[in-house]
Design an enzyme around this catalytic site. Structure first.
Site, PDB file in Angstrom:
ATOM      1  N   LYS A 249       0.866  -1.172   0.000  1.00  0.00           N
ATOM      2  CA  LYS A 249       0.000   0.000   0.000  1.00  0.00           C
ATOM      3  C   LYS A 249       0.906   1.227   0.000  1.00  0.00           C
ATOM      4  O   LYS A 249       2.114   1.100   0.171  1.00  0.00           O
ATOM      5  CB  LYS A 249      -0.906   0.003   1.239  1.00  0.00           C
ATOM      6  CG  LYS A 249      -0.137  -0.243   2.557  1.00  0.00           C
ATOM      7  CD  LYS A 249      -1.064  -0.341   3.766  1.00  0.00           C
ATOM      8  CE  LYS A 249      -1.816  -1.641   3.853  1.00  0.00           C
ATOM      9  NZ  LYS A 249      -3.256  -1.468   3.850  1.00  0.00           N
ATOM     10  N   ARG A 250       0.327   2.420  -0.186  1.00  0.00           N
ATOM     11  CA  ARG A 250       1.142   3.624  -0.108  1.00  0.00           C
ATOM     12  C   ARG A 250       1.907   3.642   1.221  1.00  0.00           C
ATOM     13  O   ARG A 250       1.402   3.161   2.245  1.00  0.00           O
ATOM     14  CB  ARG A 250       0.263   4.877  -0.222  1.00  0.00           C
ATOM     15  CG  ARG A 250      -0.191   5.166  -1.637  1.00  0.00           C
ATOM     16  CD  ARG A 250       0.967   5.381  -2.586  1.00  0.00           C
ATOM     17  NE  ARG A 250       1.582   6.665  -2.377  1.00  0.00           N
ATOM     18  CZ  ARG A 250       1.474   7.705  -3.196  1.00  0.00           C
ATOM     19  NH1 ARG A 250       0.775   7.598  -4.313  1.00  0.00           N
ATOM     20  NH2 ARG A 250       2.065   8.844  -2.931  1.00  0.00           N
TER      21      ARG A 250
HETATM   22  C1  LIG Z   1      -5.960  -1.809  -3.761  1.00  0.00           C
HETATM   23  C2  LIG Z   1      -4.815  -0.943  -4.069  1.00  0.00           C
HETATM   24  C3  LIG Z   1      -4.483   0.114  -3.227  1.00  0.00           C
HETATM   25  C4  LIG Z   1      -5.216   0.388  -1.924  1.00  0.00           C
HETATM   26  O1  LIG Z   1      -4.553  -0.306  -0.892  1.00  0.00           O
HETATM   27  P1  LIG Z   1      -4.880  -0.012   0.660  1.00  0.00           P
HETATM   28  O2  LIG Z   1      -4.128  -1.073   1.379  1.00  0.00           O
HETATM   29  O3  LIG Z   1      -6.353  -0.146   0.824  1.00  0.00           O
HETATM   30  O4  LIG Z   1      -4.372   1.351   0.942  1.00  0.00           O
HETATM   31  C5  LIG Z   1      -3.404   0.904  -3.556  1.00  0.00           C
HETATM   32  N1  LIG Z   1      -2.677   0.670  -4.668  1.00  0.00           N
HETATM   33  C6  LIG Z   1      -2.960  -0.345  -5.502  1.00  0.00           C
HETATM   34  C7  LIG Z   1      -2.118  -0.559  -6.708  1.00  0.00           C
HETATM   35  C8  LIG Z   1      -4.038  -1.186  -5.238  1.00  0.00           C
HETATM   36  O5  LIG Z   1      -4.325  -2.183  -6.084  1.00  0.00           O
END
Ligand SMILES: *Cc1c(COP(=O)(O)O)cnc(C)c1O
Length: 836
Positions: A571-572
């Site tokens: 995730k970010r």
């Molecule tokens: C699903 C997704 C996110 C969101 O991730 P979180 O853990 O909910 O912050 C961010 N980037 C990509 C590429 C994703 O597929």
């Protein structure tokens, strides 16, 4: 679950009868057997005017993508014709971000053309993976918010809703990340370097956007010329959005800026990454680059103009389409629903008012009523500092008419507030659309709530905190406007396509109805007690892990052991998401092994991936720390075969599609109260990973659905986090918890930074000196306890897979089809419009 979610799956076309299918799409019968009239061969030869034998992988990808587009193009036209004829209520989803990823495999899946594709691959002797790799990810978003928009348009098309996405056609999407000496570096993402086979430019549908000023460069600095209006053109580029089953092909319309006048936005932009790319003196700079900033809104002029550009182009287009078939302006809310993805498009409030007042000539009250009834707003953040505001001075110069309208909205609104809460001037100040002197700013969230009929949060806890904390005063004024719509993800991309091993076994067990009605996964619940199904699920995971390990070795030269536990956090990179808490856990496990290398334990692989905003220094230090941790641990002979740490560069949709199916453990460990919903938590759940996490965002609802026993929850609750503000002291944990102290001491002794002493001092500042705002140390011990339980269960292969199945069975609620059904019924009052 609902009537709307299933129509596309009701009578799927028979994959065997491809020519029937193609005839139905208006393209057949076509031979796919290498004869000259095959779509693919025609494209391969005629598009590039080269001998088929001389073409490279890129040309073959383009030819394949164009053939798929040919198959859907008549259907695409017919979809629009049907909407034009039936004149249903249309749904418009406005978003500054669409994190689409790749389209070829997804479109083939949704059109159910897999058998054709497989045959083509065989006949033409193609290497499908090499072909797919030729398509760049359309990375027109930062993270969850942009990916949500992409899942939503997939669901809306699958559910045959007359919907359209509106966004910007950034020439450069989210930056490409690479790692140098452990540090994140950024490269521009030139994703349109090659012609994109999916987009169709529509120059005859361009719109002209008027601005209240022009721009001039004098002596190297940008000057605004207030009295002299200027304009920019918006050129639409359409991309097909194929619903599953291929009945409805909706449109994602992305706007590119083009210049009638010379235009300079360079000096408008303070961020280095952006100004480096927007350097040219032209209107095109306007849509050159996506802002690589997650969750916070650093005010920047270029971004402000981008937001207005999206709103102005999209509303002009919506109104033009509406007027073509509706004579009466009062029909607007019966024919149009506009959803604002966060406040970024909330200039739609004054823009729609401007159109209704100035162009349509309506009176204020009628215009206001139509505007409110047409617009709806989705909030994505609880952090007050992340709520967008823009300087009033920018409105004055760029959008003077809009400012006039906003101030009139505010005057009337504050009159209302005073009438309902006499003498409460504090409240008036809090809810005003204008932040007080001296640097007056417009509060975009307040504008969106006041100017629309609906405000929703994206998970139950988030909507609740929104109502009771972040937007409490507004919720007291308009309680009926607030609701919750828990996020979801599309099971087509995130299960059917990403995880063929598991998808196949699910279909073998319960049929394929789950693809368009994910609630059917409930049928798997009793199979937790079926040894045969448990074996099948275990085998699927093992296949996905082996295939990921194989890819990782080929792509990055990194070897990981498919028999180890794959423990992921992707995730970010952000302090509130607490990758640093995960890293501290690894340091503690490392210390335990250094002290006592004896214990028998399953080997573990810790997988990290994610991008940090280029200006977010501490997030970059966290990436650096994970990389140094990896380098030290992976070289240490004592722990080498027990613990492995990998930071994968360039996290994007395509990487998520590979990594999530292979994961055993999903880390969702944000400080409680900070993650609005999360969506990767849902992707992991439906791919057979178990969650270790805090009670935050949608993870709470996942635990409700699957049963708390089937997750590994730990840590402070949102209430406890809020309650300990003011007295929380991380030094207490450092002083009283030996493992916490040993881990921190090891980091600050430069054990992981021998050649770069002091490089992790910013971590000491954040975790100790400055009070550990995100409460890492408060949760570390309970994280480790949950981790111990988790590893203990992994040793019990049957116990583990039982929990996996219980999670899988409960994941149906987290399909974006369910989310969209709720938006359609409760916010949009819109239904399907099937294409005959
Ligand atoms: C699903 C997704 C996110 C969101 O991730 P979180 O853990 O909910 O912050 C961010 N980037 C990509 C590429 C994703 O597929």
């Amino acid at each position: 679950m609902n009537e709307n979610a299933t129509p596309a799956g009701a009578q799927p076309p028979q994959p065997a009868d491809i020519n029937h299918l193609l005839t139905q799409y208006g393209c057949g019968p076509i031979q796919f057997t290498g004869t000259s009239d095959a779509l693919y061969e025609r494209h391969l030869m005629f598009d590039n005017v080269v001998d088929a034998a001389a073409t490279g992988a890129r040309e073959r990808y383009e030819a394949a993508a164009r053939s798929v587009r040919d198959v859907l193009s008549q259907r695409w036209l017919r979809t629009e014709q049907t909407y034009e004829r039936e004149n249903p209520k249309r749904i418009y989803y406005l978003s500054m971000e669409f994190l689409i990823g790749r389209s070829l495999a997804n479109t083939i899946t949704n059109l159910r053309l897999d058998p054709v594709a497989q045959r083509l691959v065989k006949e033409e002797n193609l290497h499908p993976l090499a072909l797919i790799e030729q398509e760049p990810d359309a990375g027109l978003g930062n993270g969850g918010l942009g990916r949500l928009a992409a899942c939503f348009i997939d669901s809306m098309a699958t559910m045959q809703l007359p919907a359209m996405g509106y966004g910007l056609r950034y020439e450069y999407g989210i930056f490409r990340q690479f790692i140098e000496d452990g540090w994140q570096r950024e490269r521009p993402d030139n994703w349109l370097r090659h012609p994109d086979p999916w987009e169709v430019p529509r120059p005859h549908e361009r719109v002209e956007i008027k601005l209240g000023c022009s721009f001039e460069v004098r002596g190297g600095t940008l000057g605004v010329v207030p009295g002299r209006p200027s304009s920019v053109f918006g050129l639409p580029f359409d991309r097909p959005v194929a619903g599953y089953g291929g009945r409805t092909i909706n449109t994602l319309r992305l706007w590119a800026a083009a210049a009638p006048d010379v235009f300079d936005f360079q000096a408008f932009s303070a961020g280095e990454f952006v100004s480096a790319l927007a350097g040219q003196l032209s209107a095109e700079s306007l849509t050159r680059v996506l802002y690589p900033d997650d969750t916070t809104s650093q005010g920047q002029g270029l971004r402000f103009v981008q937001e207005y550009f999206l709103v102005a182009c999209s509303l002009a287009d919506v109104v033009r389409r509406f007027r073509r078939i509706n004579a009466d302006w009062s029909a607007l809310p019966r024919k149009v629903a506009i959803q604002l993805n966060d406040t970024h498009p909330s200039l739609a409030v004054p823009e729609l008012m401007r159109i209704l007042l100035d162009d349509a000539g309506l009176g204020w009250d009628e215009a206001w009523d139509l505007t409110q009834q047409t617009l709806a707003y989705t909030n994505h953040t609880l952090l007050p500092e992340a709520l967008e505001t823009w300087p009033l001075a920018w409105f004055e110069r760029l959008l003077p008419r809009h400012l006039e309208i906003v101030l009139e909205i505010n005057r009337r609104f504050l009159d209302d507030v005073r009438a309902r809460f006499p003498g409460d001037e504090d409240r008036v100040r809090r809810v005003s659309l204008v932040d007080g002197d001296p640097n007056r700013r417009i509060r975009m969230a307040n504008l969106a709530v006041v100017g629309s009929h609906s405000t929703n949060g994206v998970a139950a806890i988030h909507s609740c905190l929104l109502r009771t904390e972040t937007l409490r005063d507004l919720a007291e004024m308009y309680p009926e406007r607030f609701s919750n719509k828990t996020n979801g993800v599309t099971p087509r991309r995130w299960l059917l396509l990403a995880n063929p091993a598991l998808a196949g076994r699910i279909t073998a067990a319960i049929g394929d109805g789950w693809i368009t009605d994910l609630a059917q996964l409930e049928k798997l619940r009793p199979l937790a007690e079926d040894a045969g199904f448990r074996d099948a699920v275990r085998a699927a995971k093992r296949e996905a892990k082996a295939s990921f390990a194989h890819w990782l070795r080929a792509a990055e030269g990194i070897s990981i052991d498919p028999d180890s536990i794959f423990d992921s956090q992707v995730k970010r990179i952000h302090e509130y998401k607490r990758q640093m808490l995960n890293a501290l856990r690894v340091v503690v496990l490392y210390n335990r092994l250094r002290q006592d290398p004896a214990p028998e334990m399953a080997p573990r692989t810790f997988l990290f991936a994610g991008k940090a905003a280029p200006a977010y220094h501490l997030a970059k230090v966290i990436i650096k720390f994970i990389n140094n941790l990896a380098a030290t641990i992976n070289q240490d002979p004592v722990v080498r075969h027990r613990l492995k740490v990998v930071f994968l560069p360039e996290y994007c949709v395509s990487l998520a599609e590979r990594l999530i199916p292979a994961s055993d453990v999903s880390n969702q460990i944000s400080t409680a109260g900070y993650e609005a919903s999360g969506t990767s938590n849902m992707k992991f759940m439906m791919n057979g990973a178990l969650t270790i996490g805090t009670r935050d965002g949608a993870t709470i609802e996942m635990a409700e659905a699957a049963g708390e026993d089937n997750l590994f929850l730990f840590g402070l609750t949102a209430g406890q986090v809020a309650g300990s503000r003011g007295w929380y002291n991380p030094h207490w944990h450092y002083d009283n918890e030996p493992e916490t102290r040993a881990a921190l001491d090891l980091i600050f002794s430069d054990h992981f930074s021998r050649h770069e002493p002091g490089v992790f001092e910013p971590l000491r500042d954040a975790l100790l000196t400055h009070g550990d705002h995100y409460m890492h140390l408060a949760d570390l011990r309970s994280y480790l306890a949950a981790d111990r339980d988790l590893v203990g269960l992994y040793a019990d292969a049957d116990g583990w897979v039982r929990k996996v199945i219980m999670n899988l069975a409960a994941s149906g609620r987290f399909s974006s089809d369910r989310t969209i059904a709720e938006y359609a019924a409760e916010i949009w009052q819109a239904g399907p419009c099937p294409v005959p």
